[in-house]
Structures are given as structure tokens and as C-alpha cells.
Scaffold this motif. Structure first.
Motif, mmCIF file in Angstrom:
data_model
loop_
_atom_site.group_PDB
_atom_site.id
_atom_site.type_symbol
_atom_site.label_atom_id
_atom_site.label_comp_id
_atom_site.label_asym_id
_atom_site.label_seq_id
_atom_site.Cartn_x
_atom_site.Cartn_y
_atom_site.Cartn_z
ATOM 1 N N MET A 186 0.819 -1.207 0.000
ATOM 2 C CA MET A 186 0.000 0.000 0.000
ATOM 3 C C MET A 186 0.857 1.263 0.000
ATOM 4 N N ALA A 187 2.066 1.165 0.570
ATOM 5 C CA ALA A 187 2.987 2.303 0.612
ATOM 6 C C ALA A 187 3.825 2.406 -0.661
ATOM 7 N N GLY A 188 3.582 1.517 -1.620
ATOM 8 C CA GLY A 188 4.302 1.569 -2.879
ATOM 9 C C GLY A 188 5.667 0.916 -2.845
ATOM 10 N N LEU A 189 5.915 0.046 -1.872
ATOM 11 C CA LEU A 189 7.220 -0.587 -1.717
ATOM 12 C C LEU A 189 7.181 -2.044 -2.160
ATOM 13 N N ALA A 190 8.339 -2.527 -2.601
ATOM 14 C CA ALA A 190 8.492 -3.922 -2.991
ATOM 15 C C ALA A 190 8.931 -4.741 -1.788
ATOM 16 N N THR A 191 8.612 -6.034 -1.809
ATOM 17 C CA THR A 191 8.935 -6.906 -0.680
ATOM 18 C C THR A 191 9.391 -8.275 -1.165
ATOM 19 N N CYS A 192 10.109 -8.958 -0.281
ATOM 20 C CA CYS A 192 10.503 -10.343 -0.540
ATOM 21 C C CYS A 192 10.672 -11.060 0.792
ATOM 22 N N PRO A 193 9.796 -12.010 1.142
ATOM 23 C CA PRO A 193 10.016 -12.818 2.341
ATOM 24 C C PRO A 193 11.253 -13.699 2.170
ATOM 25 N N VAL A 194 11.993 -13.894 3.259
ATOM 26 C CA VAL A 194 13.221 -14.691 3.243
ATOM 27 C C VAL A 194 13.176 -15.652 4.426
ATOM 28 N N THR A 195 13.283 -16.949 4.152
ATOM 29 C CA THR A 195 13.148 -17.922 5.247
ATOM 30 C C THR A 195 14.298 -18.910 5.348
ATOM 31 N N HIS A 196 15.211 -18.936 4.381
ATOM 32 C CA HIS A 196 16.253 -19.975 4.434
ATOM 33 C C HIS A 196 17.134 -19.838 5.673
ATOM 34 N N VAL A 197 17.291 -18.605 6.186
ATOM 35 C CA VAL A 197 18.150 -18.418 7.365
ATOM 36 C C VAL A 197 17.486 -18.902 8.650
ATOM 37 N N THR A 198 16.174 -19.101 8.637
ATOM 38 C CA THR A 198 15.489 -19.597 9.829
ATOM 39 C C THR A 198 15.224 -21.096 9.755
ATOM 40 N N GLU A 199 15.631 -21.738 8.660
ATOM 41 C CA GLU A 199 15.422 -23.177 8.500
ATOM 42 C C GLU A 199 16.574 -24.002 9.058
ATOM 43 N N VAL A 200 17.719 -23.380 9.256
ATOM 44 C CA VAL A 200 18.915 -24.050 9.750
ATOM 45 C C VAL A 200 19.226 -23.514 11.145
ATOM 46 N N ARG A 201 19.438 -24.414 12.068
ATOM 47 C CA ARG A 201 19.578 -24.000 13.472
ATOM 48 C C ARG A 201 20.702 -22.991 13.676
ATOM 49 N N ALA A 202 21.871 -23.235 13.102
ATOM 50 C CA ALA A 202 23.026 -22.366 13.345
ATOM 51 C C ALA A 202 22.782 -20.951 12.837
ATOM 52 N N SER A 203 22.228 -20.823 11.641
ATOM 53 C CA SER A 203 21.988 -19.489 11.096
ATOM 54 C C SER A 203 20.829 -18.801 11.821
ATOM 55 N N ARG A 204 19.852 -19.582 12.246
ATOM 56 C CA ARG A 204 18.729 -19.001 12.987
ATOM 57 C C ARG A 204 19.210 -18.429 14.316
ATOM 58 N N GLU A 205 20.091 -19.145 14.980
ATOM 59 C CA GLU A 205 20.631 -18.655 16.251
ATOM 60 C C GLU A 205 21.450 -17.387 16.039
ATOM 61 N N LEU A 206 22.145 -17.297 14.922
ATOM 62 C CA LEU A 206 22.913 -16.093 14.625
ATOM 63 C C LEU A 206 21.992 -14.902 14.407
ATOM 64 N N VAL A 207 20.896 -15.108 13.696
ATOM 65 C CA VAL A 207 19.918 -14.026 13.510
ATOM 66 C C VAL A 207 19.333 -13.602 14.850
ATOM 67 N N ALA A 208 19.097 -14.561 15.730
ATOM 68 C CA ALA A 208 18.502 -14.253 17.034
ATOM 69 C C ALA A 208 19.364 -13.288 17.839
ATOM 70 N N THR A 209 20.679 -13.350 17.658
ATOM 71 C CA THR A 209 21.563 -12.445 18.402
ATOM 72 C C THR A 209 21.415 -10.991 17.943
ATOM 73 N N LEU A 210 20.781 -10.764 16.805
ATOM 74 C CA LEU A 210 20.629 -9.413 16.269
ATOM 75 C C LEU A 210 19.330 -8.750 16.704
ATOM 76 N N LEU A 211 18.479 -9.480 17.423
ATOM 77 C CA LEU A 211 17.182 -8.953 17.820
ATOM 78 C C LEU A 211 17.295 -8.156 19.116
ATOM 79 N N ASP A 212 16.287 -7.323 19.355
ATOM 80 C CA ASP A 212 16.262 -6.488 20.559
ATOM 81 C C ASP A 212 15.720 -7.227 21.768
ATOM 82 N N ARG A 213 15.412 -8.510 21.618
ATOM 83 C CA ARG A 213 14.805 -9.297 22.699
ATOM 84 C C ARG A 213 15.207 -10.751 22.524
ATOM 85 N N GLU A 214 14.951 -11.558 23.523
ATOM 86 C CA GLU A 214 15.145 -12.993 23.379
ATOM 87 C C GLU A 214 13.916 -13.570 22.688
#
Length: 321
Positions: A258-286
């Protein structure tokens, strides 16, 4: 109660929702004034052994249904996981009449405008206005939204590359990807025209590696992806959390459209435990990262690509007599 023809139109529009590799893992039943959503267990994938992404896909189609019905003058009343004896039954949906607003119509129009765009983006505009709107549409419920800072992007790139490297020799995973991206004409899967070429993929640093089609390089004016990266996360990995993630994903994608922006969902990094845990360290919460979304701007002179295929309505919707 809404009549059968309205339900058919709304379900057809809802099924434009994104799903893992455009697998469309849902089934609908309508009868007695009630619409029911089921997961289709026959459309599960080896790359998603827990079925978490199947539920995220079904959450997205559920929210798309809510949007489609609101534009037709009906509010949805959703009972999630109503049958403890049937884990495939995800929701029973009733309806009450409401007044249609212009926002309802615009959001339903966004369903038809949205595309999953795997090419590089320019930076999104007016982000200071959009971010509060995104937080508002997902609310303060089970799903959290984080915006990855530019400083943290290298770690996210590392997580993306780690996920791919850990699956480099997983033949079953690659066979599955090849099947869903086959060049044959089908009502499911990802068309070759929607995949980035080798040269195009080099300009997108956070992406799943798909088979590389051979076509002219596109969007040359954007030399590097400058998308803003969002992460949707939850406090646990339960079925309720996965379904809620899909509903939040739908809301975010439509708000960006609605804001005129393009999007792309990305899930491969959350399918593998090691990469998912790495992404988790970048969040503002547990929390547990569920899905990422790239958001940005594409050149206005580009032609809108055709919509990706969808299964015929009579394959996904059963009308009870």
C-alpha cells in the motif's frame, strides 16, 4: 451470512497469499455459514520437517481472507485450532456484517498488486512513517517486529551464507528446490521469470540460492541491494506462534505494498539451526526468528511482472451441500 459466490471470490483472492516455494499448502471448506481452513499435509517439504513454514503459509492465507472479506463488507470471527483431535484443522471462521471503508478496499487491492521480488532494491522511502504503521498492523501480540540496523547487516549476510553452506551437499534439499522451480508450466512453484540470474543474485547479499535461469540482466541501475530487513519473531516455536507469524507476515506485506514498496520474504536463514541462532543475536529481545522480509523501492519505469500461478479454486475449496 455471505453467499457461496462471495466466499469463492474471497477465497480466490486470499489464495494469492505467499507460501514456501508457492506450494499453497491449504484447503478450505464452506458450509452452514462457516468457512474452515485446513493445512494440506500432502504439501509438506523435506526442507521444513517441523511443518513450521507450512503453518506460516496458512497464517498468511488466513489474514488475506480476512482482508478480502472486509473489503466485501464482512468481519471475520476466527476460532484458531478449534478441534484438538484434528491437527490439520487450523481455523473455523464466522462472519458478521461491517461497513466497508476505503482502507479496506485499498488493502484488498494490495493483494493483487503484491509480488515477491527477488531482485535488488533501493532504500525504502519515508521509513520513519512506515515503521510505526507496520508495528501498528501486527499489534502487540505474539509476533515481534525488529528492523536490522545497517551495522548488523554483515552478521545477517554471514547467517545467510552459513545457511547455504550447511546445505551445500544436501541432495534432497536441492532436489526439492529444483522441483519447485521447474521450467514446466504449472499452477504452483516459482516460475523461472521470478528467479534471479547469477549476475543479479550477486547484487543481493541476503537470499536463498535457487537454480539460476539464463536471461538478460535486469535492474542494472541498482548496483547493490539496499533493502531494509525486517525480522518477525515469536517467543516460542509452537503451532499457534507459527500461524500468528503468517498472519503478521501478510499484514506487513500488504502494508508495504500500500505504501508503494516492494517486498521479498526470506526464510532460508530460519530453517537451519546455526543461522537461525545467529539471527537471534541481532534482535532487541530474546525470541525465535521466524521469517525475514526485504523491503525497498524498485524503478518506477519497470513493468509489473505477471502474478505467479495459483492452483485452481476447485482444488482448494470444497463447498458442502
Amino acid at each position: 451470512m455471505p453467499d457461496t459466490e462471495l466466499i469463492k471470490k474471497a477465497v480466490g483472492l486470499a489464495c494469492r497469499a505467499p507460501s514456501l516455494h508457492n506450494s499453497q499448502p491449504w484447503q478450505w471448506q464452506f458450509g452452514g455459514g462457516e468457512l474452515r481452513l485446513f493445512v494440506d499435509p500432502n504439501r509438506s517439504m523435506l526442507g521444513d520437517p517441523s511443518g513450521r513454514e507450512v503453518l506460516i503459509s496458512c497464517g498468511a492465507v488466513l489474514d488475506h481472507l480476512r482482508v478480502a472479506m472486509a473489503a466485501a463488507g464482512w468481519q471475520t470471527v476466527v476460532d484458531r485450532f478449534p478441534d484438538p483431535n484434528d491437527p490439520t484443522h487450523l481455523a473455523s471462521i464466522g462472519f458478521t456484517p461491517i461497513d466497508v471503508t476505503e482502507v479496506f478496499r485499498r488493502r484488498a487491492d494490495a493483494i493483487l498488486l503484491r509480488r515477491t521480488d527477488r531482485l535488488p532494491f533501493a532504500s525504502p522511502t519515508d521509513w520513519e512513517l512506515l515503521e510505526p504503521a507496520l508495528r501498528n498492523v501486527i499489534g502487540a501480540g505474539a509476533v515481534h517486529l525488529d528492523v536490522i540496523s545497517d551495522d548488523a547487516r554483515p552478521q545477517l549476510v554471514e547467517a545467510s551464507r552459513l545457511a547455504e553452506s550447511l546445505r551445500l551437499y544436501d541432495s534432497s534439499y536441492h532436489d526439492e528446490i529444483d522441483w519447485w522451480t521447474g521450467s514446466f508450466e504449472a499452477a504452483e512453484g516459482i516460475p523461472y521469470s521470478s528467479l534471479p540470474s547469477e549476475a543479479e543474485s550477486h547484487r543481493v547479499d541476503i537470499e536463498r540460492v535457487f537454480p539460476r535461469p539464463h536471461h538478460s540482466e535486469r535492474r542494472l541501475e541498482i548496483s547493490k541491494d539496499h533493502a531494509t530487513i525486517l525480522v518477525l519473531s515469536t517467543d516460542d516455536d509452537g503451532r499457534t506462534a507459527a500461524l500468528a507469524t503468517g498472519e503478521a507476515l501478510s499484514a506487513v506485506l500488504l502494508e508495504c505494498t500500500m505504501a508503494g514498496l516492494a517486498t521479498c520474504p526470506v526464510t532460508h536463514v530460519t530453517e537451519v539451526r546455526a543461522s537461525r541462532e545467529l539471527v537471534a543475536t541481532l534482535l532487541d529481545r530474546e525470541a525465535l526468528p521466524q521469517v525475514l522480509v526485504r523491503v525497498g523501492v524498485v524503478p518506477t519505469h519497470e513493468e509489473v511482472p505477471p502474478p505467479t500461478p495459483r492452483r485452481p479454486l476447485d482444488e482448494v475449496l470444497h463447498i458442502e451441500n
